[in-house]
Design an enzyme around this catalytic site. Structure first.
Site, PDB file in Angstrom:
ATOM      1  N   HIS A 241      -5.587  -7.365  13.004  1.00 26.71           N
ATOM      2  CA  HIS A 241      -5.485  -7.019  11.577  1.00 26.71           C
ATOM      3  C   HIS A 241      -6.852  -6.690  11.010  1.00 26.71           C
ATOM      4  CE1 HIS A 241      -4.332  -7.546   7.271  1.00 26.71           C
ATOM      5  NE2 HIS A 241      -3.195  -7.052   7.714  1.00 26.71           N
ATOM      6  N   HIS A 262      -3.074   0.278   5.634  1.00 28.00           N
ATOM      7  CA  HIS A 262      -2.511  -0.145   4.359  1.00 28.00           C
ATOM      8  C   HIS A 262      -2.463   1.009   3.365  1.00 28.00           C
ATOM      9  CE1 HIS A 262      -3.602  -4.081   6.047  1.00 28.00           C
ATOM     10  NE2 HIS A 262      -2.632  -4.556   5.285  1.00 28.00           N
ATOM     11  N   HIS A 271       2.888  -3.216  10.638  1.00 32.23           N
ATOM     12  CA  HIS A 271       3.067  -4.664  10.610  1.00 32.23           C
ATOM     13  C   HIS A 271       4.338  -5.094  11.328  1.00 32.23           C
ATOM     14  CE1 HIS A 271      -0.001  -4.242   7.437  1.00 32.23           C
ATOM     15  NE2 HIS A 271      -0.337  -5.485   7.774  1.00 32.23           N
ATOM     16  N   HIS A 390       3.769  -8.480  -1.845  1.00 31.56           N
ATOM     17  CA  HIS A 390       2.928  -8.607  -0.653  1.00 31.56           C
ATOM     18  C   HIS A 390       1.506  -8.976  -1.026  1.00 31.56           C
ATOM     19  CE1 HIS A 390      -0.245  -6.416   1.643  1.00 31.56           C
ATOM     20  NE2 HIS A 390       0.207  -7.202   2.601  1.00 31.56           N
ATOM     21  N   HIS A 394      -0.768 -12.814  -0.622  1.00 39.04           N
ATOM     22  CA  HIS A 394      -2.070 -12.865   0.041  1.00 39.04           C
ATOM     23  C   HIS A 394      -3.102 -13.551  -0.854  1.00 39.04           C
ATOM     24  CE1 HIS A 394      -2.362 -10.648   3.888  1.00 39.04           C
ATOM     25  NE2 HIS A 394      -1.318  -9.942   3.475  1.00 39.04           N
ATOM     26  N   PHE A 411      -8.239  -9.005   3.939  1.00 40.81           N
ATOM     27  CA  PHE A 411      -7.651  -8.381   5.118  1.00 40.81           C
ATOM     28  C   PHE A 411      -8.337  -8.815   6.413  1.00 40.81           C
ATOM     29  CE2 PHE A 411      -5.801  -4.416   2.814  1.00 40.81           C
ATOM     30  CZ  PHE A 411      -4.652  -5.129   2.529  1.00 40.81           C
ATOM     31  N   HIS A 424       4.355 -12.163   6.301  1.00 38.66           N
ATOM     32  CA  HIS A 424       4.684 -10.777   6.636  1.00 38.66           C
ATOM     33  C   HIS A 424       6.076 -10.645   7.246  1.00 38.66           C
ATOM     34  CE1 HIS A 424       1.844  -7.561   5.756  1.00 38.66           C
ATOM     35  NE2 HIS A 424       0.974  -8.545   5.591  1.00 38.66           N
TER      36      HIS A 424
END
Length: 646
Positions: A241, A262, A271, A390, A394, A411, A424
């Site tokens: 990632h 992304h 993903h 999403h 995070h 990230f 995820h």
């Protein structure tokens, strides 16, 4: 802490390798190196000497700079593998610990009296190689056994023809993966989905049994105990990632244009494949082909707290780098409003889910993300789910005590928290629900048939350590991939906000607001209200477009959008005027500023309020972040394009 080329860095470098531009490479086990200011080169010693930056003591035996360094360990590049020449020009420069020390905090450098650091340091982290006419991405790192190895999974096909980039050192993402570059596992094969003999059913994380928790904990523990050079190792998997979400590589043939998975239509497919192999690796480690990852169902009130199995400090699922204020029984705030009333937070969450899954999308791209092709600038535009729930999850979990909100809040480090994969899994579940279970009348055509989407490819290591190429078109059906989700109620499915009837206050506020054309572009560091002309008078099928959104990618940024809001309570989202959001997870790239755009469907919103024959609407933009970091170039309303029926 030291400032290098205008970039402040405070980081420990570990396991770096030194590279040369010809047919050999040199490497040495490095550990605990800390960059310090004022590296010293002893001018009285030969140019080939390494010296301790503080004491001037010789670290290793002198060696000649040309034609090839005679270092403690040197070997030729494996047969058939050709290094890219995209490393910084100049002599070889390396770090090494003081002789006999396992964790020197001294900075070592050599370059004939020249201070070497700046961008060259970064270039030791990422590299390129060509093997049998196939370009592979490499992270040049040395693991505990002193072998040079390639890093993680590559991205895209053809892979990275333009080579490595210089990255901020504090990303610390590349790690070793395999011990033998000549191994058959390094031959890339096209992956074929195996026959589905066992359907893996992913369970809700809040409903799992003690037996499941034991099994899951054992799988993660075994993954963490794998050798550092095993591509299935926990940190190796985590850094997939990091490597492909922080601008580590350039687009093939496009100069220094970033690759990024992304904020585009690649978000969901990448993903999905990532979790697919992660799940199969865990299953193999415990000998259970039916093992399935859990999903954190933050879209259901019963799942809106951090799953309990992840907060046990004795568990392999635990990560200390989490926001301590958001541990259970705290309710996740998908709107990042800061509202302290748990009931209102739940209500906001359900409104957000209804908006991003049903109310706010006109086309498949509105949900999936904007097209991303070769030559496209990174971050062309995230879909509704990516920029909504999403992103919020995070950032909500990320630890504010850490410099960059590690782990889940950035990230580069997100994959280091086991909760990332559980989060995820629910993000992927949203894609599955949107594809097959939600009303099709809102978005009649949910398929993207563009070849640039379907043929986009990624490279991963499978559960057998085989490097495989996978494509988007092979991941569009989760059942064909052999996994499904436990059925859970969807309380947001019919959570349409109540109609808005009051007009007097909206009309008064609108009359006081400036026209958008007189305000934009604007740096959004406070709430602004503007009048935006409609494409047609009254109710119509229209889209609100926020364009040329320029963001600082290193910051958490979030902007909520309201249309004809009748009150000033910005912390309540369960109302007809809430149109949607733009948000991003912090990430680091060479180019801190990126431009993107989003669009929000207004058709249902108009149905929920009385706009009569209005030819303008009042748009309110509410920043949920602190300070600047985002500039919006313009805002407009356009007619929604016609869509074809399924």
């Amino acid at each position: 802490m030291v400032n290098l080329s205008g970039m402040t860095i405070n980081v420990i470098l570990k396991d770096l390798i030194c590279l040369k531009h010809d047919s050999s490479f040199t490497y040495r086990r490095l550990s605990g190196i800390v960059i310090r200011p004022d590296p010293v080169i002893d001018p009285e010693k030969s140019p080939g000497h390494w010296v301790n930056g503080s004491t001037g003591e010789s670290v290793i035996e002198p060696f000649d700079v040309e034609p090839d360094p005679v270092f403690p360990k040197t070997r030729p590049v494996p047969t058939g593998l050709e290094w890219s020449n995209r490393f910084m020009p100049g002599s070889l420069a390396c770090f090494t610990p003081v002789q006999g020390s396992e964790s020197s905090d001294e900075f070592i450098s050599k370059n004939g009296g020249t201070r070497v650091v700046h961008a060259m340091v970064f270039n030791w982290i990422h590299g390129m190689a060509r093997h049998n006419n196939s370009l592979l991405s490499f992270c040049m790192i040395i693991h505990l056994e002193d072998r040079a190895v390639p890093c993680g999974a590559s991205f895209f096909d053809p892979a990275f023809s333009s080579g490595q980039k210089t990255l901020p050192i504090d990303l610390e993402c590349p790690l070793a993966v395999v011990s033998d570059l000549n191994s058959t596992t390094q031959r890339i094969i096209d992956y074929r989905l195996p026959p589905v003999r066992y359907m893996r059913t992913r369970p809700s994380a809040h409903r799992v049994t003690p037996e499941y928790i034991f099994k899951y904990n054992m799988a993660i523990d075994r993954m963490k105990r794998l050798p550092a050079d095993d591509p299935r190792n926990f940190m190796q998997q985590a850094n997939i990632h990091c490597a492909y979400c922080n601008g580590a590589y350039d687009q093939p043939g496009q100069g220094t244009l970033d690759l990024q998975v992304h904020n585009s239509w690649l978000f969901f497919p990448f993903h999905r494949w990532y979790l697919y192999f992660y799940e199969r690796i865990l299953g193999k480690l415990i000998g259970d082909p039916t093992f399935a990852l859990p999903f954190w169902n933050w879209d259901n009130p019963k799942g809106m707290t951090m799953p309990p199995m992840f907060v046990d400090p004795k568990s392999a699922l635990y990560d200390e780098k989490r926001n301590q204020s958001n541990l259970p029984p705290a309710v996740i705030d998908l709107g990042m409003t800061g509202n302290t009333d748990p009931l209102q937070v739940v209500t906001n969450n359900l409104t957000i889910m209804y908006t991003e899954m049903i109310r706010g999308n006109k086309t498949a791209e509105d949900f999936m993300g904007n097209p991303y092709r070769e030559g496209t600038e990174p971050n062309p535009g995230p879909g509704a789910s990516e920029r909504g729930s999403h992103t919020a999850a995070h950032v909500w979990v990320g630890d504010p005590r850490q410099p960059s909100s590690e782990n889940l809040g950035n990230f580069y480090s997100a994959g280091r928290d086991p909760l990332f994969y559980c989060h995820h899994a629910n993000v992927d579940r949203m894609w599955t629900l949107w594809q097959y279970f939600l009303p099709s009348n809102k978005v009649p055509d949910k398929k993207i048939t563009d070849p640039d989407f379907l043929n986009a490819a990624f490279l991963f290591y499978d559960e057998n350590k085989q490097l495989v190429r996978v494509t988007v078109k092979d991941c569009l059906d989760n059942l064909r991939m052999g996994f499904d989700y436990e059925r859970i109620d969807l309380p947001w499915l019919d959570y349409r906000p109540p109609p808005q009837t009051a007009r007097a206050r909206v009309i008064k506020t609108t009359s006081d607001a400036p026209l958008a054309s007189t305000v934009f572009p604007v740096t959004l560091d406070k709430i602004i209200r503007v009048q935006v002309p409609k494409a047609k008078k009254g109710k119509a099928d229209e889209l609100l477009v926020l364009e040329n959104i320029e963001v600082d990618t290193t910051k958490f940024l979030k902007v909520d959008v309201f249309v004809n809001d009748e009150d000033d309570n910005i912390n309540e989202l369960d109302k007809a005027s809430y149109a949607g959001t733009y948000a991003q997870v912090p990430h680091k790239t060479n180019k801190k500023a990126n431009k993107t755009s989003i669009r929000l469907k207004l058709t249902d919103l108009y149905d929920d309020m009385d706009i009569e024959d209005d030819d303008t609407v009042l748009v309110t933009l509410v920043p949920r972040h602190h300070g600047g970091g985002i500039t919006i170039g313009g805002i407009k309303i356009i007619e929604a394009p016609a869509t074809k029926s399924s």
